[in-house]
Design a protein around this motif. Structure first.
Motif, PDB file in Angstrom:
ATOM      1  N   GLY C 351       0.835  -1.190   0.000  1.00 53.62           N
ATOM      2  CA  GLY C 351       0.000   0.000   0.000  1.00 53.62           C
ATOM      3  C   GLY C 351       0.874   1.245   0.000  1.00 53.62           C
ATOM      4  O   GLY C 351       2.062   1.189  -0.318  1.00 53.62           O
ATOM      5  N   VAL C 352       0.264   2.346   0.355  1.00 51.16           N
ATOM      6  CA  VAL C 352       1.008   3.603   0.389  1.00 51.16           C
ATOM      7  C   VAL C 352       1.811   3.646   1.685  1.00 51.16           C
ATOM      8  O   VAL C 352       1.242   3.616   2.763  1.00 51.16           O
ATOM      9  CB  VAL C 352       0.040   4.798   0.340  1.00 51.16           C
ATOM     10  N   SER C 353       3.124   3.693   1.577  1.00 52.28           N
ATOM     11  CA  SER C 353       3.929   3.811   2.787  1.00 52.28           C
ATOM     12  C   SER C 353       4.018   5.291   3.161  1.00 52.28           C
ATOM     13  O   SER C 353       3.905   6.157   2.296  1.00 52.28           O
ATOM     14  CB  SER C 353       5.320   3.226   2.551  1.00 52.28           C
ATOM     15  N   GLY C 355       6.528   7.011   3.907  1.00 52.02           N
ATOM     16  CA  GLY C 355       7.650   7.626   3.188  1.00 52.02           C
ATOM     17  C   GLY C 355       7.284   7.998   1.772  1.00 52.02           C
ATOM     18  O   GLY C 355       7.563   9.098   1.296  1.00 52.02           O
ATOM     19  N   ALA C 356       6.607   7.038   1.088  1.00 49.53           N
ATOM     20  CA  ALA C 356       6.236   7.288  -0.302  1.00 49.53           C
ATOM     21  C   ALA C 356       5.249   8.452  -0.374  1.00 49.53           C
ATOM     22  O   ALA C 356       5.344   9.304  -1.267  1.00 49.53           O
ATOM     23  CB  ALA C 356       5.635   6.028  -0.915  1.00 49.53           C
ATOM     24  N   VAL C 359       7.177  11.565  -0.053  1.00 54.40           N
ATOM     25  CA  VAL C 359       7.927  11.934  -1.273  1.00 54.40           C
ATOM     26  C   VAL C 359       6.985  12.524  -2.316  1.00 54.40           C
ATOM     27  O   VAL C 359       7.264  13.574  -2.908  1.00 54.40           O
ATOM     28  CB  VAL C 359       8.674  10.705  -1.844  1.00 54.40           C
ATOM     29  N   VAL C 360       5.827  11.824  -2.513  1.00 56.89           N
ATOM     30  CA  VAL C 360       4.868  12.325  -3.507  1.00 56.89           C
ATOM     31  C   VAL C 360       4.365  13.700  -3.086  1.00 56.89           C
ATOM     32  O   VAL C 360       4.350  14.647  -3.883  1.00 56.89           O
ATOM     33  CB  VAL C 360       3.693  11.334  -3.674  1.00 56.89           C
ATOM     34  N   ALA C 363       7.074  16.276  -3.600  1.00 54.58           N
ATOM     35  CA  ALA C 363       7.286  16.625  -5.010  1.00 54.58           C
ATOM     36  C   ALA C 363       6.182  17.556  -5.490  1.00 54.58           C
ATOM     37  O   ALA C 363       6.441  18.560  -6.162  1.00 54.58           O
ATOM     38  CB  ALA C 363       7.329  15.349  -5.860  1.00 54.58           C
ATOM     39  N   GLY C 371       5.746  26.799  -8.967  1.00 57.60           N
ATOM     40  CA  GLY C 371       4.792  27.402  -9.895  1.00 57.60           C
ATOM     41  C   GLY C 371       4.236  28.701  -9.344  1.00 57.60           C
ATOM     42  O   GLY C 371       4.141  29.706 -10.062  1.00 57.60           O
ATOM     43  N   LEU C 374       6.810  31.432  -9.452  1.00 53.66           N
ATOM     44  CA  LEU C 374       6.966  31.886 -10.831  1.00 53.66           C
ATOM     45  C   LEU C 374       5.843  32.826 -11.234  1.00 53.66           C
ATOM     46  O   LEU C 374       6.058  33.881 -11.824  1.00 53.66           O
ATOM     47  CB  LEU C 374       6.982  30.674 -11.766  1.00 53.66           C
ATOM     48  N   MET C 375       4.619  32.395 -10.846  1.00 59.54           N
ATOM     49  CA  MET C 375       3.469  33.210 -11.240  1.00 59.54           C
ATOM     50  C   MET C 375       3.485  34.569 -10.541  1.00 59.54           C
ATOM     51  O   MET C 375       3.085  35.567 -11.104  1.00 59.54           O
ATOM     52  CB  MET C 375       2.175  32.443 -10.948  1.00 59.54           C
ATOM     53  N   LYS C 376       3.986  34.544  -9.311  1.00 57.86           N
ATOM     54  CA  LYS C 376       4.079  35.804  -8.575  1.00 57.86           C
ATOM     55  C   LYS C 376       5.091  36.722  -9.266  1.00 57.86           C
ATOM     56  O   LYS C 376       4.829  37.903  -9.513  1.00 57.86           O
ATOM     57  CB  LYS C 376       4.512  35.505  -7.133  1.00 57.86           C
TER      58      LYS C 376
END
Lengths: 386, 331, 391
Positions: C351-353, C355-356, C359-360, C363, C371, C374-376
């Motif tokens: 399943g979803v750990s 840690g994973a 990380v997701v 990211a 973003g 950048l938009m600012k």
């Protein structure tokens, strides 16, 4: 055209950003080494139900779609002869170069029996009915074509103008190939799923999968060009390409409107639109995708939207996310293995993907700083200390 | 280029909508490649779930005959240090496996409610196999005579498309080996060459796994279906030859269907059961093989490479003309 | 009396229990010493899985001055059960008959004969009414009013009913007494049935087997004597201590079954090597009995049918012996499939750990953050460029 149409960006190479990116690449390299020593299972969460995971879907399927900038711009510039976009061509090619080259690297990491990779090229092993065979050969050929298309940048860097001019005479052939090959394999990335049949949710499974993948790949290609141009001009304080991008975005907007219309019409005619109201994860993902595809359509097709740099940037990002999600869903989320398996990438697996993306950005930055990639602008000739 | 962008886009949008209107399943059927025929001397297996007693002799015999390693699931590793083969499912190290369907109090065998049943998983040797269709390097092949689907690890590049594409989830890659390979049941071709019966059928004490020509096995199935449940029948063991002792048992109450002949283009391994096939984890599949769809579309698009060649010619022409025009403009 | 629980888990000091004169012949027990009696009872208790203390209670019950009277009736049978009992060694037959129980009537072992024996039976049944133990051996024919088995002019049906009337407990020994046995096999010409069908309102303890292991019978008798109630019984009224588990579960050839090594016919290579006999019709997987655990004839391990190379024919099961062909395969009667079987549709995979997920999440966070920045910037720059009019 003057030889100095493109020029390197005279900036410091070792910035903190570059160091962070390099660190991420090093982490990924560690896990890649682990994979080669102990097998895929030691690093990934792949299992008997999910033989393809993060690496195939993100690094290859989505990665090459991000690399479609070169393909999409070449179609526009060289085939439909929209010369005004020519200044976006080289950065787009560079993006494609990395998208595809690193996808190739990811393939070698992910392949179980990578040392027999050359079997793909041996005629007695060829299996033309296999979509994978077509994809593999096409991608391989396209990577070579991309390097040839991009080679003038190297040749200019090292002053080999005669070679460049010689190559230029035959460039039309490579340009044609550079459009044909992605058309073939980006659509085939959709065809890959045709054999999945009932293992794939009917919201994604259609006999039109090749067309769906081709259109979204093109859209992502244009979106990545818009994204890249905006980010680069902002980060390096270059003049905005906004007027050109705004024109480009009208076309992309119409294309995506057509795509959405087609997708819904086809689903409705097939009688499978009911699955969109099933209230499950697949339905949720379907509506998230639809919303993300709609946002750029709304932005690009309204004058206020496309003329605002911010909104257009937002639209490009939304389109990139939508296209990526479409691929992620079709390959992993909407796919149900025969036996009841679940999959979510492991930390090492994710870190390798992060590392590949980091490498892509790192090399892009390195290339634009050392090679004549970006369109020449006045301010770039008098570099500021930065 | 005379084509106006606006016109082009309008055409594209209209064309897309028109194509969408036509995109019913019937229109798509035009692409579909004709089905493949059962090979003339197709060999197969009849697995009768009602006869299976779950002794797992077939799993053991398979490991021995094919020289596969012992499997130890991670969650059992604290008490099982590899001395007791305990596969949970097909994997890169296990070519067949016996699984149990359980419900409620599990009082009686071959009953759906409060009962249990056994099922054997392995390659079904499809008539039109997806794995053969998807393999880019012909590592998966179907024998034109016997119809056995074989795998050649020397050709395989390990892309695992066969794992992904098999509608039964059969071929498996050994993920825990840096030099892993695809594992799948190849019907003990090495034993069949010597005139022997595949190991799982050879060892099965009840004849739950029965080896033979597909046609003969079909007749055997019909014999069983023709009998009243409860009447005694001499069940063959191993294969249909007369030189093996048969065993007498009452004919069970089968569900009146065979799993295999009508699934995804047909298979050479057929299942009989007293509980619904879905309960045994056998997926519900359309009659048509998925390879027919994917190959049909692929072959339509790439027939003799005519379409790509024409497209390339067109693209090259436009690229050449536009490049020349640009050079002239610049000159 | 019930020492079963009181002494569980404690070491029993036999010498203390025996006290003085343990090796002197007991007057009431015809020369056996108290020590050997204790040993016998402890052995029986162990057979039944009772604690050692129960053995002492049994010894005391057996040594009690009034030995329980037993009436033993024979119906349609071969006397194999009695023969088997005669070959038990702890205790020996004479100890059992003379010292443990008072065998007041037994067709085979009676000293007297004819009217004399029958008269004595009736006398004892009157005298011990409500106290004696009735043992039946052999089936009871019911067809044509049971005329196919008669003793002293009475049918077996009448004799069983008559004797059951005043019995404290009834034991049916052997498969014939339990459910008709070989006589009841198709087409069952005499209409033979088990004892319990003749007296349906009484509890009949079935000790099936062809023959049953004598120690299963002895243990049942001693349990009755000791605790004044039958041992725990299964749904076929068989004592659970002896018939609680499948032969298949304790079979010495089980490993061969699990490994798929089967004898295919008598005398083949597998048979000679002691492989599993399932394929030649062994009924062990559907037969409940303790044969592989205790064996027969007190000669050590392996002295039972499967041990000597013959498939079990299921003599302790009503539906198996004499009904199923010997070569027919057994139904494996495990109550549930073993837990080690992988489940159809069991969920597998990671399943979803945390840690994973981190990380997701990280990211996505970095991407959204970058973003947004950048938009600012874009906004600011726009104002900037408007202000200075540069570029």
């Amino acid at each position: 055209m003057a030889t100095a149409a493109h020029q390197p960006l005279a900036r410091r190479i070792f910035t903190p950003t570059m160091i962070v990116l390099a660190a991420l690449v090093a982490v990924a390299a560690y896990f890649v080494a682990t994979r080669f020593m102990y097998g895929l299972g030691a690093v990934t969460n792949l299992n008997q139900g999910y033989p393809w995971g993060m690496w195939v879907v993100v690094d290859i399927v989505i990665g090459t779609a991000f690399g479609c900038g070169g393909f999409a711009m070449a179609l526009l510039v060289y085939i439909f002869n929209r010369n005004q976009y020519h200044r976006l061509m080289r950065p787009a090619l560079l993006g494609g170069l990395f998208g595809y080259t690193l996808a190739g690297v990811a393939v070698m990491i992910d392949l179980g029996r990578y040392w027999q990779f050359y079997n793909l090229l041996l005629p007695w092993y060829a299996q033309p009915s296999s979509v994978m065979f077509e994809v593999a050969l096409c991608v391989l050929a396209y990577v070579i074509v991309l390097w040839i298309e991009f080679s003038p940048a190297f040749l200019e860097r090292f002053g080999l103008y005669k070679v460049r001019d010689f190559l230029r005479r035959f460039m039309f052939l490579f340009i044609a190939l550079g459009v044909l090959l992605p058309t073939m394999h980006q659509s085939s990335l959709g065809s890959l799923l045709l054999v999945m049949g009932s293992q794939l949710s009917p919201l994604w499974y259609t006999t039109w999968l090749p067309l769906m993948f081709l259109v979204t790949a093109l859209a992502m290609g244009y979106a990545v060009v818009m994204f890249e141009a905006t980010v680069v001009s902002n980060t390096f304080n270059l003049p905005s390409e906004q007027p050109i991008l705004a024109k480009l975005s009208i076309m992309v907007g119409w294309m995506m409107a057509g795509f959405l219309l087609f997708r819904f019409a086809e689903l409705a005619l097939r009688g499978d639109l009911v699955h969109a109201f099933a209230g499950d994860l697949n339905a949720l993902m379907f509506w998230i995708e639809t919303a993300l595809f709609l946002l750029p359509v709304a932005i690009f097709l309204t004058p206020g939207g496309r003329e605002s740099q911010r909104l257009m940037f937002l639209g490009a990002v939304a389109l990139l996310v939508a296209g990526s999600l479409y691929r992620l869903d079709a390959y992993l989320v909407a796919y149900t293995p025969v036996q009841n398996y679940t999959y979510f990438p492991s930390v090492p697996e994710l870190m390798v993907t992060v590392g590949v993306v980091a490498l892509e950005i790192l090399l892009y930055l390195l290339f634009v700083k050392t090679l004549p990639v970006l369109h020449a602008h006045e301010p770039a000739r008098t570099p500021k200390a930065r | 280029m005379a084509l106006n962008r606006r016109d082009f886009l309008k055409c594209a949008a209209l064309g897309g909508a028109a194509a969408g209107t036509a995109a019913s399943t019937e229109a798509a059927a035009a692409f579909i490649r004709p089905p493949k025929e059962m090979p003339p001397k197709a060999v197969g297996m009849l697995y009768d779930s009602t006869l299976c007693i779950g002794c797992r002799a077939c799993v053991d015999a398979c490991k021995e005959a094919n020289d596969m390693p012992v499997e130890m699931p991670v969650h059992l590793s604290d008490w099982n240090e590899g001395t007791w083969d305990s596969p949970e499912d097909l994997s890169g190290r296990t070519l067949n496996v016996i699984k149990a369907y359980r419900h409620g109090t599990m009082e009686a065998k071959d009953r759906e409610t409060d009962g249990y049943a056994f099922v054997k998983r392995h390659c079904l040797h499809c008539v039109d196999p997806s794995c053969v269709s998807v393999c880019p390097v012909s590592a998966m092949r179907k024998d034109p005579e016997t119809g056995i689907v074989t795998h050649d690890p020397d050709a395989c590049i390990g892309c695992r498309y066969c794992v992904y594409g098999c509608p039964f989830g059969v071929p498996q890659y050994d993920l825990d080996n840096p030099f892993g390979k695809i594992a799948k049941c190849q019907f003990c071709t090495h034993l069949q060459e010597k005139g022997q019966t595949p190991a799982c059928c050879d060892v099965c004490p009840t004849g739950a796994s029965l080896f033979g020509l597909v046609d003969d096995l079909k007749e055997e199935t019909e014999r069983r279906f023709a009998m009243q449940p409860g009447t005694l029948y001499q069940f063959p063991r191993g294969n249909l030859s007369e030189d093996r002792p048969r065993h007498e048992a009452p004919v069970p109450k089968y569900i009146p269907a065979v799993y295999g002949p009508n699934e995804a283009g047909g298979t050479q391994v057929h299942y009989l059961s007293a509980v619904a096939f879905e309960k045994l984890g056998l997926p519900k599949l359309p009659k048509r093989s998925f390879a027919q769809v994917s190959e049909g579309i692929q072959h339509t698009l790439y027939k003799n490479l005519i379409a790509p060649a024409l497209l390339l010619a067109g693209l090259a022409f436009f690229a050449w003309r536009n490049a020349r025009k640009r050079d002239q403009d610049e000159a | 009396m019930d020492v079963t629980h009181a002494t569980r888990g404690q070491d029993i000091d036999f010498d203390a229990c025996l006290r003085e004169g343990a090796d002197e012949p007991l007057p009431g027990l015809g020369g056996i010493t108290r020590r050997s009696l204790f040993k016998f009872c402890a052995g029986v208790a162990a057979t039944m899985g009772l604690p050692a203390g129960a053995g002492i209670s049994m010894a005391k019950a057996a040594a009690a001055p009034s030995r329980p009277p037993v009436i033993w009736l024979h119906g349609q049978e071969c006397t194999g059960c009695t023969e088997s009992l005669l070959r038990s060694y702890h205790p020996t037959l004479e100890t059992l008959l003379l010292d443990v129980i008072s065998l007041d009537y037994h067709d085979t072992l009676c000293v007297g004969a004819g009217k004399q024996a029958l008269d004595y039976k009736h006398q004892m049944m009157e005298k011990h009414k409500g106290k004696y133990v009735l043992v039946t051996e052999g089936g009871t024919p019911t067809k044509n009013n049971g005329i196919y088995c008669q003793v002293g002019g009475k049918t077996q049906m009448e004799l069983v009913r008559e004797a059951a009337e005043g019995a404290a407990a009834i034991i049916a020994i052997g498969s014939c007494a339990s459910w008709g046995g070989i006589q009841a096999a198709d087409p069952n010409p005499t209409g033979a049935v088990g004892t319990h069908e003749i007296i349906p309102d009484k509890t009949v303890i079935n000790v099936p087997g062809c023959p049953p292991n004598p120690y299963n019978f002895l243990s049942t008798v001693l349990y009755l004597l000791t605790f004044k109630r039958p041992p725990e019984l299964d749904e076929k009224n068989r004592p659970k201590f002896a018939y609680g588990r499948l032969i298949h579960e304790n079979c010495e050839r089980r490993a061969h079954f699990d490994a798929g090594r089967f004898a295919l016919e008598f005398g083949d290579a597998g048979h000679r090597q002691g492989f599993c006999l399932y394929k030649i019709g062994c009924k062990g997987p559907e037969t409940y009995a303790n044969c592989p655990a205790i064996g027969f004839g007190d000669v050590g391990e392996g002295a039972w049918p499967v041990g000597t190379g013959h498939p079990c024919f299921g003599c302790t099961e009503k539906e198996t012996a004499f009904r199923k062909p010997i070569h027919a395969l057994a139904q494996v009667a495990t109550y549930t499939p073993p837990t080690a079987f992988p489940e159809v549709g069991a969920q597998k995979g990671e399943g979803v750990s945390p840690g994973a997920a981190a990380v997701v999440g990280g990211a996505i966070g970095v991407a959204v953050g970058a973003g947004a920045v950048l938009m600012k910037q874009m906004g600011e720059k726009k104002k900037d460029s408007e202000g200075t009019g540069a570029a």
